[in-house]
Design an enzyme around this catalytic site. Sequence first.
Site, PDB file in Angstrom:
ATOM      1  N   HIS A  65      34.527  44.254  49.921  1.00 17.26           N
ATOM      2  CA  HIS A  65      33.909  43.532  48.822  1.00 17.26           C
ATOM      3  C   HIS A  65      34.047  42.035  49.024  1.00 17.26           C
ATOM      4  CE1 HIS A  65      38.167  44.059  47.757  1.00 17.26           C
ATOM      5  NE2 HIS A  65      38.064  42.914  47.108  1.00 17.26           N
ATOM      6  N   CYS A 187      44.774  39.527  43.172  1.00 16.07           N
ATOM      7  CA  CYS A 187      44.397  39.479  44.580  1.00 16.07           C
ATOM      8  C   CYS A 187      43.460  38.296  44.790  1.00 16.07           C
ATOM      9  CB  CYS A 187      43.736  40.781  45.025  1.00 16.07           C
ATOM     10  SG  CYS A 187      42.093  41.057  44.317  1.00 16.07           S
TER      11      CYS A 187
END
Length: 671
Positions: A65, A187
């Site tokens: 992603h 993240c």
Amino acid sequence: MSDMITADLVDLDLAAETKEAAARSLAERMVALGRVTDLDGFLADVAAREAQMPTGLDGGIGIPHCRSAHVTEPTLAFGRSARGIDFGAPDGPADLIFLIAAPAGADDAHLSILSALARRLMDETFTSALRAVAAPATAASLVSGEETAQGAAAADGDGRQDEDRTGRQDEGGTEDRVFRIVAVTSCPTGIAHTYMAAEALEQAGREAGVEIVVEPQGSAGFTRADAAVIAAADGVIFAHDVPVREKERFAGKPTVDVGVKAGINRPAELIAEVRGKAERGETTGAARTAPVGDAGDPGDGYGTKLRKWLMSGVSYMVPFVAAGGLLIALGFAIGGYTIDKAPSVAEHFVWTDTTSWAALLFQVGGLAFSFLVPVLAGYIAYGMADRPGLVPGFVGGAIALSINAGFLGGLVAGLIAGGTVMAIQRLKVHPTLRGIMPVVVIPLISSAVVGFLMFLVVGKPIASLQSGLTDWLSGLSGSNAIILGIVLGLMMCFDLGGPLNKVAYAFAVGGLATPNEGSLKVMAAVMAAGMVPPLAMALATAVRGGLFTRTERENGKAAWVLGASFITEGAIPFAAADPLRVIPSAMAGGAVTGALSMAFGSTLRAPHGGIFVVPLIGAPLLYLVAIAAGTAVSATLVIILKGARKAGRPDHRPAPEAGTTGVESKVPSAV
């Protein structure tokens, strides 16, 4: 969610064998629907995200992603692989692959939807249904949430578990009350891993009979955990790859601090670890926080913490170095080496004159470069003491510039600023003053202390040392220059982008702040040596592919570009798989290249760029010869060493070529 994935974005027979091929196959479907405008540009953004941390998860899931300027609208593509594809998960290849594409400016609503998907991936009923589905349209409905039976069943199960947990708490009374944990997950992109770690921790908490509240700090912002929840918590878990925001809220609690993938892969262990710390009475400091430098284990020695603090400053400094240095180099390339004498473009600029454009590039680059030392000092202090360290750090860095203490002055100023703030934070203050401490008191006192020490105590000795270093670099010649080139080459190739590599790079960049013939030679040698490891691995896989696995051969193709672009980390997958053969080979080639670059007298004014800045290099042809020589040495050594190992096995046979069947050895992914 139904707008993000359709049947045309589902491939239930994904034939790709590598994660790069899988991403390309799914991305081509996005291009066909007009949701991605530039296939190669988008794939480059996916690869850049993958390089930060593998996106494979336990349970056979891969979630490549990224955010990209080449994405027109938030899109999700799903592929199912019968053979499995290695995305770096500890438990093996992934058969369920989700390619998530978010526009660079994706709004909060879409990011929340993507985050919800990330949570659903932790539900076994959801993934089982995806493995059994036969039609692309049905798969799209499952992923979009239109098929709600599994979700409802999971929700019922969660409710029963909550009731059981509450019952246990009630039956236990006050002495056996449930253990309470508050956790933070984050993240780099804040889309997938953040929420998957949150879901994994919550599930593990339910199974362990503990009460856990998770604060995901994602790209869509974050909702702060209630102060009462934090106050009542018995322990804290940080599962993060970026600094925890407002970390001071959790001070004084037993804390486990790990990367976000640990929160996904081993949540039960983290819960057990924080319970153990609580039973032993281990807590964190009362007020001080350090998002980078002190985020590791409490047992870290001072040397380890110092390295982290310095790397914090260097990591924030590098973008200023790259932008400013390249703009300066372009100014010299277009306008010649007298461009530094040009008048200010604010006062004199001719639109049709290339010299004016060269002066514009040079002067913008010079201003960007002038932030180098203050940013270095400011973010060293930030790594030590969080946001309160920024003001005295930047002030100290600016003073270092004003007294000609240069790069060394910035290092010292940052450490002084961080240490001063940490000392102030340890002081007990009256409750009425706590509100103004971070805004007024700490910046005021710490800036005054740093100014006094830099101007009147340590500044002048450091300036003298900096001047001596500059003079030494200016006088480098002969064997001294070659020896320095060897040392820098070894450092650049020892840990392939790690701390030692960054020290050598920072040393070279620091010389660009006060450029002279010697410092420009050092910069050239450092960049040349840093290009060697990935180029050598690419050459070795091309010459003797049978010595490498299929995955390594695929990585070798990418390593050509990474090495040519001065991205030393391109060799990490090879070193992770076979460090005893790859790292010594890389160091040998790096030493050869560093020595030859210094011997040839090659110079470089740009801090980055690889072969793309060759026109800006002094003695460019000899410079390329130095890189080629080191690459050949490294490639030859790694082929010899791998060949010797293979010949020593009685049942040795070549690795299966691409497109053939056979058992392939797994290559550990570099994180």
